[in-house]
Design a protein around this motif. Structure first.
Motif, mmCIF file in Angstrom:
data_model
loop_
_atom_site.group_PDB
_atom_site.id
_atom_site.type_symbol
_atom_site.label_atom_id
_atom_site.label_comp_id
_atom_site.label_asym_id
_atom_site.label_seq_id
_atom_site.Cartn_x
_atom_site.Cartn_y
_atom_site.Cartn_z
ATOM 1 N N UNK A 11 62.470 -12.680 20.408
ATOM 2 C CA UNK A 11 63.595 -11.757 20.577
ATOM 3 C C UNK A 11 64.097 -11.222 19.248
ATOM 4 N N UNK A 12 64.230 -12.078 18.242
ATOM 5 C CA UNK A 12 64.789 -11.659 16.952
ATOM 6 C C UNK A 12 63.906 -10.585 16.308
ATOM 7 N N UNK A 13 62.603 -10.796 16.306
ATOM 8 C CA UNK A 13 61.686 -9.796 15.734
ATOM 9 C C UNK A 13 61.761 -8.485 16.504
ATOM 10 N N UNK A 14 61.815 -8.597 17.823
ATOM 11 C CA UNK A 14 61.895 -7.401 18.659
ATOM 12 C C UNK A 14 63.189 -6.627 18.381
ATOM 13 N N UNK B 5 63.829 -2.784 16.796
ATOM 14 C CA UNK B 5 64.660 -1.774 17.456
ATOM 15 C C UNK B 5 65.732 -1.270 16.496
ATOM 16 N N UNK B 6 66.320 -2.171 15.728
ATOM 17 C CA UNK B 6 67.367 -1.797 14.773
ATOM 18 C C UNK B 6 66.794 -0.908 13.674
ATOM 19 N N UNK B 7 65.662 -1.302 13.100
ATOM 20 C CA UNK B 7 65.034 -0.508 12.042
ATOM 21 C C UNK B 7 64.670 0.878 12.558
ATOM 22 N N UNK C 244 65.997 2.487 14.920
ATOM 23 C CA UNK C 244 67.202 3.248 15.277
ATOM 24 C C UNK C 244 68.042 3.614 14.067
ATOM 25 N N UNK C 245 67.827 2.935 12.943
ATOM 26 C CA UNK C 245 68.604 3.217 11.738
ATOM 27 C C UNK C 245 69.900 2.435 11.644
ATOM 28 N N UNK C 246 69.956 1.262 12.298
ATOM 29 C CA UNK C 246 71.136 0.405 12.203
ATOM 30 C C UNK C 246 70.743 -0.901 11.520
ATOM 31 N N UNK C 247 71.745 -1.661 11.130
ATOM 32 C CA UNK C 247 71.527 -2.909 10.421
ATOM 33 C C UNK C 247 72.075 -4.057 11.255
ATOM 34 N N UNK C 248 71.257 -5.091 11.456
ATOM 35 C CA UNK C 248 71.745 -6.310 12.110
ATOM 36 C C UNK C 248 72.382 -7.169 11.028
ATOM 37 N N UNK C 249 73.669 -7.476 11.190
ATOM 38 C CA UNK C 249 74.384 -8.278 10.197
ATOM 39 C C UNK C 249 74.723 -9.673 10.719
#
Length: 124
Positions: free
Chosen positions: A33-36, A40-42, A44-49
């Protein structure tokens, strides 16, 4: 004897149907899940913090796994990320969403998501 054959065929047919339902409703145990989510974040242009797994809840032979994800980005990329989750063939659902905009950085939004997915208990 014919009734027994008919019953056996019906049970086999129902088992195939349930297997197909599970294919669409359960998260694949072979997929991380984390890699997936990071992909998706990359894309989409967002950052997982932030990301945190919460205690799982067993539902008979299935386990519901909740995950909180904190994202940072601007409106359009965050919208793309949510859209990607909603349209994904992967069985992940958005249970809740909370967005916060700070006065000091009005263009940046911090979004908290509560996601969950289901797995068979014997696949964990």
């Amino acid at each position: 004897a014919d009734d027994l054959v008919l019953l056996k065929n019906t049970v086999t047919e129902h088992k195939r149907y349930i297997d197909k339902l599970e294919e669409h409703a359960l998260w694949s145990s072979g997929q991380d899940l984390v890699s997936w989510l990071a992909r998706q974040a990359t894309d989409s242009g967002v950052q997982i913090v932030g990301l945190q797994y919460l205690p799982a809840d067993n539902k008979s032979q299935y386990r519901q796994v909740p995950v909180t994800v904190t994202l940072r980005g601007t409106y359009n990329p965050l919208s793309r990320f949510i859209n990607r989750l909603e349209r994904s063939p992967n069985a992940v659902k958005i249970d809740s969403l909370n967005a916060l905009c700070k006065d000091s950085t009005p263009d940046q939004i911090t979004m908290n998501l509560l996601l969950s997915y289901f797995q068979k208990v014997n696949e964990l």
